[in-house]
Design a protein around this motif. Structure first.
Motif, PDB file in Angstrom:
ATOM      1  N   ALA A  37       0.805  -1.221   0.000  1.00  0.00           N
ATOM      2  CA  ALA A  37       0.000   0.000   0.000  1.00  0.00           C
ATOM      3  C   ALA A  37       0.839   1.273   0.000  1.00  0.00           C
ATOM      4  N   SER A  38       2.056   1.222   0.501  1.00  0.00           N
ATOM      5  CA  SER A  38       2.875   2.430   0.570  1.00  0.00           C
ATOM      6  C   SER A  38       3.544   2.766  -0.761  1.00  0.00           C
ATOM      7  N   GLN A  39       3.468   1.874  -1.737  1.00  0.00           N
ATOM      8  CA  GLN A  39       4.090   2.121  -3.028  1.00  0.00           C
ATOM      9  C   GLN A  39       3.062   2.599  -4.043  1.00  0.00           C
ATOM     10  N   SER A  40       3.547   3.203  -5.118  1.00  0.00           N
ATOM     11  CA  SER A  40       2.675   3.613  -6.210  1.00  0.00           C
ATOM     12  C   SER A  40       3.285   3.162  -7.530  1.00  0.00           C
ATOM     13  N   GLN A  41       2.430   2.772  -8.467  1.00  0.00           N
ATOM     14  CA  GLN A  41       2.874   2.325  -9.782  1.00  0.00           C
ATOM     15  C   GLN A  41       2.848   3.518 -10.731  1.00  0.00           C
ATOM     16  N   HIS A  42       3.986   3.859 -11.306  1.00  0.00           N
ATOM     17  CA  HIS A  42       4.104   5.051 -12.132  1.00  0.00           C
ATOM     18  C   HIS A  42       3.898   4.752 -13.609  1.00  0.00           C
ATOM     19  N   ILE A  43       2.972   5.481 -14.220  1.00  0.00           N
ATOM     20  CA  ILE A  43       2.706   5.371 -15.649  1.00  0.00           C
ATOM     21  C   ILE A  43       3.607   6.343 -16.401  1.00  0.00           C
ATOM     22  N   ILE A  44       3.573   7.621 -16.010  1.00  0.00           N
ATOM     23  CA  ILE A  44       4.474   8.665 -16.518  1.00  0.00           C
ATOM     24  C   ILE A  44       5.053   9.351 -15.300  1.00  0.00           C
ATOM     25  N   SER A  45       6.374   9.464 -15.227  1.00  0.00           N
ATOM     26  CA  SER A  45       6.974   9.957 -13.987  1.00  0.00           C
ATOM     27  C   SER A  45       8.329  10.611 -14.235  1.00  0.00           C
ATOM     28  N   SER A  46       8.666  11.583 -13.407  1.00  0.00           N
ATOM     29  CA  SER A  46      10.055  12.038 -13.335  1.00  0.00           C
ATOM     30  C   SER A  46      10.554  11.843 -11.915  1.00  0.00           C
ATOM     31  N   PHE A  47       9.815  11.075 -11.148  1.00  0.00           N
ATOM     32  CA  PHE A  47      10.057  10.907  -9.722  1.00  0.00           C
ATOM     33  C   PHE A  47      11.471  10.409  -9.449  1.00  0.00           C
ATOM     34  N   THR A  48      12.176  11.167  -8.644  1.00  0.00           N
ATOM     35  CA  THR A  48      13.444  10.702  -8.087  1.00  0.00           C
ATOM     36  C   THR A  48      13.399  10.802  -6.574  1.00  0.00           C
ATOM     37  N   ALA A  49      12.954  11.933  -6.063  1.00  0.00           N
ATOM     38  CA  ALA A  49      12.806  12.087  -4.615  1.00  0.00           C
ATOM     39  C   ALA A  49      11.564  12.908  -4.312  1.00  0.00           C
ATOM     40  N   SER A  50      11.464  14.089  -4.908  1.00  0.00           N
ATOM     41  CA  SER A  50      10.309  14.939  -4.629  1.00  0.00           C
ATOM     42  C   SER A  50       9.737  15.537  -5.908  1.00  0.00           C
ATOM     43  N   GLU A  51      10.071  14.948  -7.032  1.00  0.00           N
ATOM     44  CA  GLU A  51       9.639  15.503  -8.310  1.00  0.00           C
ATOM     45  C   GLU A  51       8.279  14.967  -8.716  1.00  0.00           C
ATOM     46  N   LEU A 112       4.602  20.829 -11.479  1.00  0.00           N
ATOM     47  CA  LEU A 112       4.879  19.431 -11.137  1.00  0.00           C
ATOM     48  C   LEU A 112       6.312  19.241 -10.631  1.00  0.00           C
ATOM     49  N   ASN A 113       7.149  20.273 -10.813  1.00  0.00           N
ATOM     50  CA  ASN A 113       8.552  20.165 -10.392  1.00  0.00           C
ATOM     51  C   ASN A 113       9.235  18.961 -11.023  1.00  0.00           C
ATOM     52  N   LEU A 114       9.101  18.861 -12.341  1.00  0.00           N
ATOM     53  CA  LEU A 114       9.663  17.728 -13.062  1.00  0.00           C
ATOM     54  C   LEU A 114      11.182  17.747 -13.038  1.00  0.00           C
ATOM     55  N   GLY A 115      11.771  16.587 -12.988  1.00  0.00           N
ATOM     56  CA  GLY A 115      13.217  16.460 -13.045  1.00  0.00           C
ATOM     57  C   GLY A 115      13.703  16.504 -14.486  1.00  0.00           C
ATOM     58  N   ALA A 116      14.959  16.241 -14.681  1.00  0.00           N
ATOM     59  CA  ALA A 116      15.574  16.321 -16.005  1.00  0.00           C
ATOM     60  C   ALA A 116      15.099  15.219 -16.941  1.00  0.00           C
ATOM     61  N   ASN A 117      14.656  14.100 -16.379  1.00  0.00           N
ATOM     62  CA  ASN A 117      14.249  12.969 -17.201  1.00  0.00           C
ATOM     63  C   ASN A 117      12.831  12.527 -16.878  1.00  0.00           C
ATOM     64  N   LEU A 118      12.208  11.919 -17.856  1.00  0.00           N
ATOM     65  CA  LEU A 118      10.830  11.449 -17.761  1.00  0.00           C
ATOM     66  C   LEU A 118      10.817   9.942 -17.958  1.00  0.00           C
ATOM     67  N   GLY A 119      10.225   9.221 -17.027  1.00  0.00           N
ATOM     68  CA  GLY A 119      10.127   7.773 -17.141  1.00  0.00           C
ATOM     69  C   GLY A 119       8.743   7.366 -17.614  1.00  0.00           C
ATOM     70  N   ILE A 120       8.686   6.450 -18.547  1.00  0.00           N
ATOM     71  CA  ILE A 120       7.428   5.888 -19.033  1.00  0.00           C
ATOM     72  C   ILE A 120       7.372   4.442 -18.555  1.00  0.00           C
ATOM     73  N   GLY A 121       6.415   4.136 -17.689  1.00  0.00           N
ATOM     74  CA  GLY A 121       6.296   2.793 -17.146  1.00  0.00           C
ATOM     75  C   GLY A 121       6.889   2.639 -15.763  1.00  0.00           C
ATOM     76  N   GLY A 122       7.492   3.704 -15.246  1.00  0.00           N
ATOM     77  CA  GLY A 122       8.067   3.641 -13.917  1.00  0.00           C
ATOM     78  C   GLY A 122       8.850   4.896 -13.615  1.00  0.00           C
ATOM     79  N   PRO A 123       9.294   5.039 -12.380  1.00  0.00           N
ATOM     80  CA  PRO A 123      10.076   6.212 -12.004  1.00  0.00           C
ATOM     81  C   PRO A 123      11.462   6.154 -12.643  1.00  0.00           C
ATOM     82  N   VAL A 124      12.090   7.294 -12.776  1.00  0.00           N
ATOM     83  CA  VAL A 124      13.401   7.372 -13.418  1.00  0.00           C
ATOM     84  C   VAL A 124      14.453   6.622 -12.611  1.00  0.00           C
TER      85      VAL A 124
END
Length: 157
Positions: A37-51, A112-124
């Motif tokens: 429950a504490s995790q999330s599945q990323h479809i489109i993401s730049s998530f690294t820490a707080s992005e 959204l405070n996007l990072g330098a990279n964008l992940g498709i299917g998961g976090p960067v």
């Protein structure tokens, strides 16, 4: 033993997506939730820490969501072998997440405070609370404008 790396595409954010205004669309099939429950599945993401994360599945309540520093949850997803059309938009102080024609208007902090990279299917880069999607993504689209809630409903119906 056999292991398989996560299927995550990575693109530069610059020129592909804006953190202040935009929209995203995808068709997904998510056979099951991973049970954490504490995790999330990323479809489109730049998530690294707080992005930011334009489109993801919030595991704790099994909802489609957008993350701008605060999780903005929409409708509950259906797990199984069912194709689901999902979309989000963000601009100014308003964001939307739309699932199969059901739109939820949400607050938005302006970036959204996007990072330098964008992940498709998961976090960067991964992380404790972010994982790759357990399913299929197809017909992904990223728009440089915030589509209206009516347009999102039309796309996902």
């Amino acid at each position: 033993n056999v292991s398989k790396a996560a299927d995550v595409l990575t693109y530069p954010s610059a020129g592909n997506i804006s953190g202040t205004v935009g929209s995203a669309y995808a068709e997904i099939v998510v056979p099951n939730i991973n049970g954490v429950a504490s995790q999330s599945q990323h479809i489109i993401s730049s998530f690294t820490a707080s992005e930011g994360v334009p489109l993801f599945i919030e595991q704790a309540n099994e909802k489609l969501a957008l993350y701008d520093g605060t999780s903005r949850d929409g409708a509950v997803l259906t797990f199984g072998n069912t194709l689901q059309k999902v979309a989000s938009s963000w601009d100014g102080s308003v964001s939307n997440v739309t699932l199969n024609g059901a739109n939820t208007a949400l607050a938005f902090d302006g970036d959204l405070n996007l990072g330098a990279n964008l992940g498709i299917g998961g976090p960067v880069t991964g992380g404790v609370n972010a994982i790759q999607i357990f399913g299929t993504i197809r017909n992904l689209r990223i728009y440089p404008v915030a589509l209206s809630s009516g347009q999102l409903v039309g796309m996902t119906t």
